[in-house]
Each structure stands twice: as structure tokens, then as C-alpha cells.
Design a protein around this motif. Structure first.
Motif, mmCIF file in Angstrom:
data_model
loop_
_atom_site.group_PDB
_atom_site.id
_atom_site.type_symbol
_atom_site.label_atom_id
_atom_site.label_comp_id
_atom_site.label_asym_id
_atom_site.label_seq_id
_atom_site.Cartn_x
_atom_site.Cartn_y
_atom_site.Cartn_z
ATOM 1 N N THR A 166 0.833 -1.202 0.000
ATOM 2 C CA THR A 166 0.000 0.000 0.000
ATOM 3 C C THR A 166 0.867 1.250 0.000
ATOM 4 O O THR A 166 0.580 2.223 -0.714
ATOM 5 C CB THR A 166 -0.904 -0.009 1.230
ATOM 6 O OG1 THR A 166 -1.481 -1.293 1.361
ATOM 7 C CG2 THR A 166 -1.981 1.038 1.128
ATOM 8 N N ARG A 168 3.918 1.620 -1.182
ATOM 9 C CA ARG A 168 4.530 1.825 -2.487
ATOM 10 C C ARG A 168 3.518 2.281 -3.504
ATOM 11 O O ARG A 168 3.771 3.189 -4.308
ATOM 12 C CB ARG A 168 5.187 0.521 -2.970
ATOM 13 C CG ARG A 168 6.490 0.213 -2.317
ATOM 14 C CD ARG A 168 7.538 1.267 -2.623
ATOM 15 N NE ARG A 168 7.669 1.506 -4.062
ATOM 16 C CZ ARG A 168 8.441 0.781 -4.853
ATOM 17 N NH1 ARG A 168 9.139 -0.211 -4.371
ATOM 18 N NH2 ARG A 168 8.510 1.055 -6.134
ATOM 19 N N LEU A 169 2.336 1.636 -3.441
ATOM 20 C CA LEU A 169 1.283 1.990 -4.367
ATOM 21 C C LEU A 169 0.911 3.450 -4.199
ATOM 22 O O LEU A 169 0.835 4.231 -5.154
ATOM 23 C CB LEU A 169 0.074 1.087 -4.107
ATOM 24 C CG LEU A 169 -0.935 0.906 -5.221
ATOM 25 C CD1 LEU A 169 -0.253 0.360 -6.440
ATOM 26 C CD2 LEU A 169 -2.010 -0.058 -4.744
ATOM 27 N N GLY A 170 0.680 3.796 -2.926
ATOM 28 C CA GLY A 170 0.313 5.179 -2.658
ATOM 29 C C GLY A 170 1.410 6.129 -3.079
ATOM 30 O O GLY A 170 1.149 7.188 -3.683
ATOM 31 N N PHE B 660 6.660 -5.579 -6.584
ATOM 32 C CA PHE B 660 6.902 -4.156 -6.363
ATOM 33 C C PHE B 660 8.307 -3.908 -5.872
ATOM 34 O O PHE B 660 8.981 -2.958 -6.269
ATOM 35 C CB PHE B 660 5.893 -3.621 -5.347
ATOM 36 C CG PHE B 660 4.752 -2.925 -5.986
ATOM 37 C CD1 PHE B 660 3.706 -3.665 -6.516
ATOM 38 C CD2 PHE B 660 4.725 -1.559 -6.097
ATOM 39 C CE1 PHE B 660 2.658 -3.027 -7.123
ATOM 40 C CE2 PHE B 660 3.675 -0.914 -6.696
ATOM 41 C CZ PHE B 660 2.632 -1.647 -7.218
ATOM 42 N N VAL C 15 -5.219 7.140 -3.712
ATOM 43 C CA VAL C 15 -4.775 6.632 -2.404
ATOM 44 C C VAL C 15 -5.953 6.046 -1.652
ATOM 45 O O VAL C 15 -5.831 5.017 -0.957
ATOM 46 C CB VAL C 15 -4.092 7.763 -1.610
ATOM 47 C CG1 VAL C 15 -3.826 7.303 -0.189
ATOM 48 C CG2 VAL C 15 -2.795 8.158 -2.279
#
Lengths: 271, 785, 106
Positions: A166, A168-170, B660, C15
Motif C-alpha cells: 500500500t 509503495r502503491l500510494g 513491487f 490513495v
């Protein structure tokens, strides 16, 4: 429960305001209107008169009100989600789910995807959650322990991984900078329908229509012009789903619900 | 000579027949084949001796070898090393072959009587033939490896025959002991052989052939200096001699011979008296040229021989088993022979070898006859007075005892005297004269002891009152002719064999027959290294030796003529006497010493290795460990799939996080440079996650910390300022050098180059630095390492 | 900080979708009742939908909306079939405890 309902009401209220209050701002760069009929120098047909749709957003998507609206919808979404995963009572969980869907619909509204917002309400909150309620009535068994704690080390590891994910995604998506303001009205979409002959001046021009971005017309055009095949495929998929569901869940031929059949395979097999 | 191979082939063929088919054959066929094969071999030896070999000998030139060679095939050929499977019959091996086949035939005949009631009759004769064949290969071998084949073969047969009655644990252990001690000697023999190879390998084609050892070139090779300043010959001969110690029962490897008496008596006669134990002496004589090149080794050989002779004689005093006394006697006489070769007295040693074969074999066969009469018992304390009951045995035994004591005119007189004379007259280079006297003194004492214990034995067995119990007495009878015939033949030989080895006397010119053996052996061994003696010295030495023998006989007669001696008993009850008696009876406790010094540590080591390597390392760590590792992997893999959907979800999440994580480490922004001719080309690479070509760049090519400007901007900024114009300013969007590919002259690009990449999406700046050496390359392109 | 709170851009929506997805994952991993697990899966699908719509809005692309619509339709079909399977399982085993439904390993 009560707090949730209050928040829900607030969200609905703000969303309604946003929808109702669609006064377009005075904007530079309105679609230009060319004189009708005259053929262009290079032989193309002159664009027809484009009837600009009425702009309905007066706020230009700025201001603390809009921000507050967004945060309220976000709170509703996340709050409802947390409700779902923490309630022991399944009906309460379903209610939380419904709240999430309503908040998400409001978010879609704020993004000017009106059609999708309504579809979200109709399909998700209206059909799928009802289906869940029916199934809850069938699986009417009190739960012993709500939390699945087997294999906890693996799940803890996955939890850490999820946090990292989350983050990294954010981090990746937060830095996305687009030129347009998220909450401002998008430009209209122009659809070319074909040639039109003006009966009076006998001028040939393109017959165009313009829709608001995200409106039913625009999405319909996209769906039935460009994505007709997936649309039909989806309908077949739904048909298959219905048939499959009935085939799987219908009662057995001999008896209704055998009570003493299929004892559990012991799940304590050494692993 | 194309019939040499028959000499060992006949006995080996007999062995094959008896070992494979003998069990199904009637007894007469078994012993017929066995005896006939050895007799045939004897016949071939005689014929070859009488015809070709004699003619060669008669017509020989000075210094030329007298030999018949048969080359069967090339056994080993590796590089320069070429070892043939070849037999050589020269004068020395002819003597040995005659002894082996002659005495062997007699003993085979004797065995038909002695082993008449043995159930494993065929196996016995098979082994005996096998032994004979191996011994013949040993003496006929033309080179060291073929000799070694025979060497090992006789060791195996010795083991098989000593432990013939293997159902008795003690006998089986005795067989094992013989074989293991022999193996130690064999190992030393191998090392000696390798050393000989090392010494002679640079001579061109090497074959370890005995004939090559007498070439001058080879002599130069093995007299060259090697480790510790000693000659090659010294080390090689030392190790070969240790091998001989094992085979011929010298100190320290003699311990197997007394225990070897567990085998049947004819076996003791053949193997442990006449033939196998003499292989060591034969080997030294065969390598006489090499041994002669190293006086150190010769001195060691002689010393060990003398020491063994004396010690074994001492141990024989207190023994009460008939064959044991004879066993120690054999060890002692072998010591005499080694003194003979050690002093360079080759002829005397071979002579004693021959005469010893006759009378020792005779003694053993006689002992067998006595034990046969006494229903298998060998305890001399229970014997006595047998001379009336066993006349032929008694008579022949008497002759053999006289021979071994060195009484004129029996054969032992001549052979033993020659050795003693040679010891006194030893003249090895670099060895002090006193050593010769020491050797002579030890041997004389040993001769005294020999006479004493042999006649003690004689008197206790054949004279005095009969001490056996009544039941045994009823069975005492003379042996059948198959056993007495060989005794008679050997007695005759023991009487007349001395004729070919008379001592040299200047005063009396003797016909050559009286020095026959010496003349006969001369082409096959190097020259004698004993100094010529005056007649006076010769006579005095003969007299001294005879005196020793007579003294021993007289002492034994006085003490034992009526049976066990009361004076000896009184003597042994004193303090000193008891100590001496116990020391002799317990063989100086050598076996016990070996047990605690070698056997026990070895067993401990074996057990430790077993526990450590076998149990722990292999079983627990390697085998158990591999299984544990496999099961560990199994457990790990099982974790992945346990049927629960949530576990699979965990896998999905972990995989996504890994993707990732790893992609974040992928191509980072970098500078790549290369030299093209005399220019440097720099490329900017934006990393993953940045929008490649849309990124904005800034270069710092000189490493001074300032971002470089485009040439146009430089022009603009360097123009003088017109009055009223605002100062020149750098416009950050347009002025900075931002080409993705930069080409500059070599040398104008600083050692450190920096690049700033600004991501258009996130507006983040990253600075990358690279080291570009300012070196001109002389040729072509050179890429970044 | 004020800037983030008061000026809402596309990043906020994205987000939010990520957080919603994480909550959905937590629900899948931590709840024992299969029904709740399926609802958590729905949460994850919704999060994806929000992302699609946001990106469509960002690039002024209508195709994204069609895609989101199809996602909703597929989600509906999947829920229907999934719940039917749950009912069948319940009929046999009298429970829908995911910890005890592990016979897939055989």
C-alpha cells in the motif's frame, strides 16, 4: 450504528448538493461555433453548429466545500469497509457494505461519472447486497469465532507485505500530477453521427451531438459503438452465471438437506 | 627356452584339478594327480638342468651369464616401463628349483600317508600344489614384479594351509597372524621395488629385470646418491630386506612362524622349513649386485640375522612342544643364512639353505611321524623311550640332529662352518673389523644353543623311560612306508650333500666337485666379499665350530639322557634360573609386547573410526542429514498448499509485494559512456518508473558542481551587458545542457560526470554520478567496465 | 498539510482506492466466515473500480467508464455463482468456516 447513519446522511446530502447545483462556470475555451454551410478551403465539410450543452458546474470544483465533501465520502468508504471486516453480526456487515457502496457512488458523482454512479447503486447496493442478505438467511448459523487465526505467521507476513504494498502503491500514484483539477467539470464529448443536410440552405454538414463526459449518452455511445461485442459477451456471461448458480445451489433430487451426510473431513491432518 | 613355463605349470594344473574337481574324485586319483604334477615338474627341472643348462654352463665365457629365458608376453607397458611375464632359469634358480621340486615331491608322498584320514583331502593337495607352483614362479621370475606374484602366492597358500583346520579358532587365528605379518613385509617389498624403479627409470627402457641390475649403467644409477646422502641401493635393499624379514621370519616379523605350527606337519616341513621361508634369502642372493653396492644394508642384514639366530635359540630352550622347538630352530637357522648373505658369502648362504632344507624337512617329517605314533600329541614331556618302538624314525631323526649340530661328515658341518668362517672373515667396506668378531661370537653361541636344544629334544623324545600313558602306548607304531620313505631319502641327502661345499684349503688342492656349488653359482651372484683366509685360520674356525656342537651335545646328554632333568629343575627354581626360564618359555614376551604396542592401539583406532566416521559422519550426518534436508524442504513446500484459501491469498500478496520490491530495484538512472576514437560519448539512461524520453536532464560534465549551460546560453550570458539592461539571468527551462547524448573530446570531460534527471510526472529530481577516466586510449573503442 | 487537505486532486482518489484495497485484503485474510470473505473481495473490486474511473477522468477517456461497467457486471456474476457454491457447501458440511474447508489440498 447510529454514527454511521449520520455520516451516511451527510454524504447523501453533500452529494445531492453537488449534483443539483450544476451551474457551469464561465469558461474560456468554449467550443467555437463556425458559420454554417460554407465548405472549407480544403474541401471538407464544414463543421455544423455545435450546440453546447449547458454547463452545470458553478464551483469549478474548487473550494473548501468540495474538499470537505470528498473527505466525507472517503470517511464513509473506509468506515463502511472497516465495519464490514469487524462486525460479528453478518447483517451489520452487510449494512456496512451498503454504506461503502453509497459513498463510492458519491465519489463517482464527484468524478463526473454519473452513469456509473447510478449503476453502482442499482447493481451493487440494490442487487448484490440483497443477494447477500438472502444467503445470510440460508446460512443461519451462529459463528463461533469471527477471526481466522490459523497460519497466523503467514498472515502477519502478508500483513506486513500489504502495508509495504500500500505504501509503495500510494507513493507511486500520489506523485501523479495531471493538469486538470480533479473535481472540475470535464470538457464535453462530441459524437459524430453522420452527414446532415440542412433543408434550408442545402448545406452538407456533419451531424454531431455532444454529451457531457460521463453521462449516460456518452457511456452509451462508447458502449454500443466501440464495445458492442464485450457488451453482448457480458450478457451471455450473466446468463451463464444465472444458470450455473441455479445448477449448483438447487436442492438435491432425493432429499432436501441431509443432516448427517458428509461429515467433515478432519481438518487437523498433520501438515 | 620354451619349456620353462612347464615347471610352474604342472603343479598349478594339479592345483586347479584338485581344487575344482577333487572333491568328487576318489582319493587315489587326488593324490596321484598331486604327486605326479610335482614329480613331473621335478622331471622337467632335471632334464633342463642336465641338458641345456649344463651345456651352457660348460661352454660359458668369463663374465657371461648362464641362463635360459622364456618370455611369455608383455605384462605391463606404460611409457618407458615395460615389464614382461618372463621366466629365467639360471644357476641359482636351478638350485632352488631342484630343492623345491625334489623336497616337494617327497613331502607330497609323505602327505598321502600322514593325511590319510583327512576329510578335506583334495583341498589339502590342491593348496599344496598351488603353493609349489607359486614358489616356482617366485624363483623363476625374471624380474621383480613376477617374483612378487610368487611372493604373494606363497603367502596366500601359507595362510590357507596354516589355517587348514579352521574350525579350531586358535588355528584360524594363527593363519591370519601369518598372513598379516607377511603383508607388512610385502608392503616393504613393494616400496623396495618402487625404489628400484626410481633408481633405474632414467636409463631408457626400464623393466626391473634382474639381468639389468648387473649392467654397469644400472650400477651407476643405483649407486647414485639419494636421500640423506645414502645410495638408492641402500634404501631399496633396506626395504626389500624388511620384506624378506616378513617372509623369512627374522626380527621383528618372525612372530608368525611358531604359531604356524598349527598347520599339518607336512605343511610345516615344506613351507616353513624348506621353501617359503627361504624365499627371503633367495631374493637377497638374486639381488646380490644391488646389495653389494650398499655395505650399510649388508651390515644390517648380517646383524639382524645374528640377533635372530641367538634370540630364537634362547627361546627354544624352554619349549615343550615338539614342533615349536623345531619352529624356533628354523628361525634361528634362517638367521644363519642371513648372516651368510649379509657378509657377502653368497655361496655359503645358499649352501646352508639347501642343507637346511634337507635336515629341517627331515626333522619335521620325523616329528610328524612321532606325533602320528603318539596319536597326535606333540608334548615332549609325555614322550620318551621311543627309539625302540620307532626304529626308522629314530635313526633318521638322529642323522638330522647330527647334521644340524654341525658334526662331520654330515651336511650341516660344511654349511654351518662356511657361514661362521665367512662371518669371521667379513670385509665389507666402511664396516669396522670388530663387527665381524661380534657376528662370529653371536653365531657361535647360537650354534652352541642349537646343538643343546636339539639334543635335549632328541633325548626327551627317544630316550629314557616311556612317559606316555597306557592308552597312548598301545597305539605307538612305526609309520607306513609312504612316510618313512621320504625320511630315508632325506637322511641320505643330509649325509652326502656336504660334498659340494668343502672349505678352501691352500695346502690341499681339491677337485672342483668339492667346490661344486661355488663354481656353479658363480655366474649368478656377484663376487664373494669374504677375505681369503689362511689355512690356520680356517682350521681354527672349523675346530671352534665343532667344539660348540660337541659341547652342546654333551651338555644335553648329561642333563637329559634319562628324561626331564632334575638339575635343570633345581636351576629353574632359583631366582635367576626362574627368571631365565620364564623369559624363554614366554618367548621374551614379544607377542605380548606387540599386542599392547600395535594391536591394541590399532583396534582402538578402528573402533574410533567406526564410531566417528561410520556411525556419526556417514550414518548421522550424511545419510540422516540428507533425509533431514529433504524432509525440511518437504515441510517448507507443504506450507504453501494446505487447502485453506486464505493461505493462497497470502501467497498472492507476498508475490505482489515482491514484484513491487524488485521492480523498484530495476534499472536506475545511469550514465553510460564509451570512447569512440578520441571522443567520449555519454548517454543518459532514465530508470524504470520514470517516463523515459520525457525526462528533463541537466549535465555537469566537469565535475565542478555547476550545471553546464548550452552553448547558446553561454554566448548570451557572456555578451557584455548593455546599459539599462537587467543583468543576464539563467533561465532554468531552456539554458541548461539537456541533450540525452553528449559527445565531447576526450580530455574535456572531467573525471566525475553528474547527471540530474527530473521526472516529468512526479517532478522529482535524481542525481547520478559516474567516473569517467581522462585517459586517451590508443586503439579503437573501449566500453565501460 | 493544508494543501493536501484542501486541494483535492486525483492522487487523493487513488490513495483512497489503495486503502480500500488493503482493507479488503485484511478482511479476506482475517475473517473466518466465508460470506464475509466474499464481501471483502467485493471491497477489493470496488477499489479497483475507483482507480479505473479516476484514471479515465484523468485522461478524459470514456473507455475507462465502459470498462468499469463491465467490471461491475462481472462482479455481479461472480457473486451469484460464488454464493450458490457457498450454499451447496453449507448444505454438505453445515458450516462455512474457511479454516475448516481445506480439502482442496487433497
Amino acid at each position: 450504528m447510529r454514527a454511521f447513519l449520520i455520516v451516511l446522511a451527510l454524504a447523501l446530502g453533500f452529494g445531492g448538493v453537488a449534483i443539483a447545483d450544476e451551474i457551469p462556470p464561465a469558461r474560456a475555451g468554449a467550443p467555437t461555433v463556425a458559420p454554417p454551410g460554407a465548405p472549407g478551403v480544403d474541401g471538407t465539410l464544414a463543421p455544423a453548429v455545435v450546440k453546447a450543452p449547458k454547463d452545470r458546474d458553478r464551483t469549478e470544483g474548487k473550494g473548501t466545500g468540495m474538499a470537505l465533501l470528498f473527505w466525507a465520502c472517503a470517511l464513509g468508504t473506509v468506515g463502511g469497509a472497516i465495519f464490514v471486516i469487524t462486525r460479528r453480526n453478518m447483517i451489520a456487515a452487510v449494512m456496512g457494505m451498503v454504506g461503502t457502496f453509497i459513498a463510492v457512488a458519491a465519489l463517482y458523482m464527484m468524478l463526473y461519472a454519473h452513469f456509473l454512479a447510478v449503476i453502482q447503486m442499482l447493481v451493487y447496493a440494490g442487487a448484490i447486497m440483497v443477494l447477500f442478505v438472502f444467503v445470510i438467511m440460508v446460512l443461519n448459523r451462529p459463528e463461533d469465532e469471527p477471526w481466522a487465526l490459523t497460519g497466523l505467521p503467514g498472515k502477519a507476513l502478508a500483513g506486513l507485505a500489504m502495508l509495504y504494498l500500500t505504501f509503495r502503491l500510494g507513493q507511486t500514484v500520489w506523485s501523479v500530477k495531471a493538469d486538470a483539477n480533479a473535481l472540475a467539470a470535464p470538457a464535453a464529448v462530441t459524437v459524430t453521427l453522420g452527414k446532415k443536410v440542412d433543408p434550408v440552405t442545402r448545406a452538407i454538414s456533419q451531424d454531431t451531438e455532444s454529451y457531457h463526459w460521463g453521462s449516460t449518452g456518452a457511456v452509451g455511445k462508447s458502449l454500443f459503438h466501440d464495445y458492442l461485442f464485450p457488451f453482448e459477451a457480458i450478457s451471455i456471461l450473466l446468463l451463464a452465471a444465472v444458470v450455473g448458480a441455479i445448477a449448483v445451489a438447487r436442492p438435491w433430487k432425493d432429499e432436501d438437506s441431509p443432516d448427517d451426510l458428509n461429515e467433515d473431513v478432519p481438518s487437523e491432518v498433520v501438515s | 627356452m620354451s619349456t620353462l613355463y612347464l615347471i610352474p605349470a604342472f603343479p598349478l594344473g594339479g592345483a586347479l584339478f584338485n581344487l575344482l574337481l577333487g572333491r568328487k574324485m576318489p582319493r587315489w586319483m587326488v593324490h596321484f594327480v598331486a604327486v605326479a604334477s610335482v614329480a613331473a615338474s621335478f622331471g622337467v627341472v632335471l632334464w633342463t638342468f642336465a641338458n641345456p643348462l649344463w651345456h651352457l654352463f660348460a661352454g660359458r665365457q668369463e663374465g657371461q651369464p648362464v641362463e635360459l629365458v622364456q618370455n611369455l608376453y608383455t605384462w605391463i607397458q606404460v611409457g618407458d616401463l615395460k615389464i614382461e611375464m618372463a621366466f629365467r632359469l639360471d644357476t641359482l634358480s636351478a638350485v632352488m628349483c631342484l630343492i623345491i621340486t625334489g623336497v616337494g615331491t617327497l613331502i607330497h608322498i609323505y602327505s598321502t600317508g600322514y593325511m590319510a584320514e583327512e576329510p578335506r583331502y583334495a583341498a589339502y593337495f590342491g593348496y599344496l600344489n598351488l603353493f609349489t607352483g607359486s614358489m616356482l614362479i617366485l624363483v623363476l621370475g625374471a624380474n621383480l614384479p613376477v617374483m612378487f606374484i610368487g611372493w604373494e602366492g606363497v603367502g596366500v597358500c601359507s595362510y590357507l594351509l596354516i589355517g587348514f583346520w579352521f574350525t579350531n579358532e586358535a588355528y584360524a587365528t594363527a593363519g591370519r597372524k601369518a598372513f598379516i605379518v607377511n603383508r607388512i613385509g610385502d608392503f616393504a617389498f613393494l616400496i623396495g621395488m618402487f625404489l628400484m624403479y626410481m633408481a633405474t627409470k632414467d636409463l631408457g627402457s626400464t623393466s626391473l629385470d634382474f639381468a639389468t641390475f648387473r649392467d654397469p649403467a644400472a650400477q651407476t644409477a643405483y649407486t647414485a646418491s639419494s636421500w640423506f646422502g645414502e645410495r638408492y641401493a641402500m634404501w631399496a635393499c633396506l626395504f626389500l630386506f624388511i620384506g624378506a624379514c616378513g617372509k623369512s621370519a627374522q626380527i621383528p616379523l618372525y612372530v608368525w612362524l611358531p604359531d604356524a605350527m598349527a598347520g599339518p606337519t607336512p605343511v610345516s616341513a615344506l613351507i616353513h622349513a624348506a621353501t617359503m621361508v627361504t624365499a627371503g634369502v633367495y631374493m637377497v642372493a638374486r639381488m646380490s649386485w644391488v646389495f653389494a653396492a650398499s655395505s650399510t644394508t649388508m651390515a644390517i642384514v648380517a646383524g639382524i640375522g645374528a640377533l635372530t639366530a641367538l634370540t630364537a635359540a634362547f627361546m627354544a630352550f624352554a619349549q615343550t612342544d615338539l614342533k615349536r622347538v623345531l619352529a624356533y630352530s628354523t628361525v634361528s637357522q634362517l638367521g644363519f643364512m642371513f648372516v651368510g648373505v649379509g657378509t657377502g658369502n653368497w655361496t655359503a648362504a645358499i649352501f646352508h639353505l639347501g642343507t637346511h632344507a634337507f635336515f629341517k624337512a627331515g626333522l619335521f617329517l620325523g616329528a610328524g611321524s612321532v606325533m602320528h605314533a603318539m596319536s597326535g600329541s606333540g608334548d615332549i614331556m609325555k614322550m620318551g623311550g621311543l627309539r625302540k618302538r620307532l626304529p626308522i624314525t629314530h635313526a633318521t631323526f638322529l642323522i638330522f640332529c647330527l647334521a644340524i649340530s654341525g658334526i662331520f661328515p654330515f651336511a650341516g658341518f660344511f654349511s654351518k662352518d662356511e657361514i661362521l668362517a665367512g662371518a669371521w672373515g667379513m670385509s665389507l667396506p666402511d664396516v669396522p673389523r670388530a663387527y665381524a668378531y661380534v657376528l662370529w661370537g653371536a653365531l657361535s653361541l647360537a650354534a652352541l644353543g642349537t646343538a643343546f636344544y636339539m639334543w635335549r629334544l632328541y633325548f626327551l623324545v627317544f630316550h629314557g623311560e616311556i612317559r606316555a600313558d597306557q592308552e597312548t602306548q598301545d597305539h605307538i607304531h612305526e609309520s607306513p612306508w609312504s612316510m618313512t620313505f621320504p625320511l630315508i631319502v632325506l637322511a641320505v641327502l643330509a649325509t652326502v650333500a656336504g660334498v659340494i661345499g668343502f672349505p678352501h684349503l691352500h695346502a690341499w688342492h681339491m677337485p672342483s666337485l668339492l667346490h661344486g656349488l661355488e663354481i656353479w653359482l658363480e655366474p649368478s651372484v656377484t663376487g664373494s666379499m669374504v677375505s681369503q683366509a689362511t689355512d690356520l685360520r680356517t682350521g681354527a674356525l672349523i675346530g671352534a665350530a665343532t667344539l660348540m656342537g660337541v659341547a652342546g651335545i654333551v651338555a644335553a646328554y648329561v642333563l637329559y639322557r634319562h628324561g626331564p632333568s632334575k638339575q635343570v629343575e633345581q636351576f629353574t627354581s632359583t631366582e635367576l634360573g626362574n627368571r631365565l626360564y620364564q623369559a624363554s618359555k614366554h618367548k621374551l614376551w614379544v607377542d605380548e609386547i606387540y599386542d599392547s604396542a600395535f594391536i591394541r592401539p590399532f583396534r582402538w583406532l578402528a573402533r574410533a573410526l567406526f564410531e566417528l566416521v561410520d556411525r556419526f559422519l556417514i550414518d548421522t550426518v550424511l545419510v540422516g542429514g540428507s533425509a533431514w534436508v529433504v524432509s525440511l524442504f518437504g515441510r517448507l513446500m507443504r506450507w504453501v498448499q494446505n487447502g485453506q484459501v486464505q493461505r493462497y491469498m497470502v501467497g498472492v500478496i507476498l508475490g505482489a509485494a515482491a514484484v513491487f520490491f524488485l521492480s523498484g530495484r530495476a534499472a536506475r538512472p545511469a550514465i553510460e559512456w564509451r570512447k569512440v576514437g578520441d571522443r567520449i560519448e555519454l548517454r543518459a539512461y532514465a530508470g524504470a518508473g520514470l517516463q523515459g524520453n520525457g525526462a528533463r536532464l541537466r549535465w555537469d560534465l566537469t565535475g565542478d558542481g555547476e550545471w553546464d549551460l548550452k552553448p547558446e546560453a553561454l554566448d548570451r550570458l557572456s555578451k557584455p551587458r548593455k546599459p539599462g539592461e537587467p543583468p543576464h539571468q539563467i533561465e532554468p527551462e531552456k539554458d541548461y545542457l539537456s541533450d540525452p547524448v553528449i559527445v565531447r573530446h576526450n580530455g574535456s570531460v572531467g573525471p566525475y560526470v553528474r547527471l540530474e534527471i527530473i521526472d516529468p510526472l512526479t517532478h522529482k529530481a535524481r542525481v547520478v554520478q559516474a567516473y569517467v577516466p581522462m585517459v586517451v586510449s590508443l586503439s579503437g573503442t573501449e566500453t565501460q567496465p | 498539510m493544508n494543501d493536501i487537505l484542501l486541494h483535492v486532486g486525483f492522487g487523493h482518489f487513488l490513495v483512497l482506492a489503495a486503502v480500500l484495497f488493503a482493507i479488503g485484503v485484511a478482511g479476506v485474510l482475517l475473517r473466518r466466515n466465508a460470506l464475509i470473505v466474499m464481501m471483502s473481495i467485493e471491497l477489493m473490486l470496488n477499489a479497483a473500480n475507483i482507480t479505473i474511473v479516476t484514471f479515465a477522468r484523468m485522461h478524459h477517456d470514456l473507455n475507462g467508464l465502459s470498462f468499469a461497467l463491465i467490471v461491475i457486471a462481472v462482479a455481479a456474476a461472480e457473486i451469484a455463482v460464488g454464493l450458490a457454491i457457498l450454499i451447496a457447501v453449507f448444505r454438505g458440511r453445515r458450516h462455512v468456516d474457511v479454516d475448516r474447508l481445506n480439502t482442496l489440498k487433497y
